[in-house]
Design an enzyme around this catalytic site. Structure first.
Site, PDB file in Angstrom:
ATOM      1  N   PRO A 106       1.452  -1.429  -0.075  1.00  0.00           N
ATOM      2  CA  PRO A 106      -0.129   0.510   0.143  1.00  0.00           C
ATOM      3  C   PRO A 106       0.504   1.602  -0.096  1.00  0.00           C
ATOM      4  CG  PRO A 106       0.064  -1.137   1.975  1.00  0.00           C
ATOM      5  CD  PRO A 106       1.142  -1.977   1.266  1.00  0.00           C
ATOM      6  N   ASN A 107       0.548   2.438  -0.992  1.00  0.00           N
ATOM      7  CA  ASN A 107       1.135   3.441  -0.699  1.00  0.00           C
ATOM      8  C   ASN A 107       2.034   3.905  -1.711  1.00  0.00           C
ATOM      9  OD1 ASN A 107      -1.631   4.574   1.182  1.00  0.00           O
ATOM     10  ND2 ASN A 107      -0.289   3.634   2.026  1.00  0.00           N
TER      11      ASN A 107
ATOM     12  N   ARG B 299       4.597  10.998  -2.112  1.00  0.00           N
ATOM     13  CA  ARG B 299       4.475  10.880  -0.686  1.00  0.00           C
ATOM     14  C   ARG B 299       5.977  11.380   0.227  1.00  0.00           C
ATOM     15  NH1 ARG B 299       4.223   5.578   2.182  1.00  0.00           N
ATOM     16  NH2 ARG B 299       3.602   6.531   4.071  1.00  0.00           N
TER      17      ARG B 299
ATOM     18  N   TYR C   7      11.127   9.190   1.130  1.00  0.00           N
ATOM     19  CA  TYR C   7      11.273   8.220  -0.178  1.00  0.00           C
ATOM     20  C   TYR C   7      11.552   7.989  -1.481  1.00  0.00           C
ATOM     21  CZ  TYR C   7       7.667   5.846   3.885  1.00  0.00           C
ATOM     22  OH  TYR C   7       6.886   5.254   4.918  1.00  0.00           O
TER      23      TYR C   7
END
Length: 144
Positions: free
Chosen positions: A11-12, A19, A24
């Protein structure tokens, strides 16, 4: 006959590059996929997938039992919560590499525990998106 490695993303990760780039980085998931495709030698194919849904990841891991020689997985938040992902990986006989872009051990305490690590043959953390390439290299070497 080509060997297949599943590269699974939780997820994500579809939001990579948007994000929390301070954690990241600025590479998108499409950038990561392109890096991975360039990194594998002839005779190795990757099947690169992402889902925000736990059950879909479980289904893909189960599918890998019949078609993939190895799995490289960034389970994202499911790392810390999913016994279902662990159980699916435990039913898979090939090598499993767990990858995390950030160093989860230097983040919030709840991120320090990984269910997936209980099954993974190799764990790569904190190497940014290069961790995917490192994970693929490890898997390819393991497969011979």
């Amino acid at each position: 006959m080509a060997q297949t490695i599943f590269v699974l993303n939780g997820p994500n990760l579809n939001l990579l590059g948007k994000r929390q780039p301070e954690i990241y980085g600025s590479d998108t998931l499409a950038d990561v996929e392109a890096m991975c495709r360039k990194a594998v030698p002839d005779g190795v194919e990757i099947d690169f997938r992402q889902s925000n849904h736990e059950g879909v990841l479980v289904d893909w891991i189960q599918e890998a039992r019949d078609v993939a020689e190895a799995i490289v997985i960034n389970p994202a938040a499911y790392t810390h919560t999913s016994v279902a992902v662990l159980d699916a990986l435990s039913a898979y006989d090939g090598p499993v590499v767990e990858v995390h872009i950030s160093d989860v051990h230097k983040r919030e305490k709840f991120r320090h525990h990984s269910y997936v690590s209980m099954r993974a043959d190799e764990v790569i953390v904190g190497r940014g998106v290069q961790g995917y390439v490192d994970g693929l290299a490890w898997a390819v070497a393991k497969l011979g």
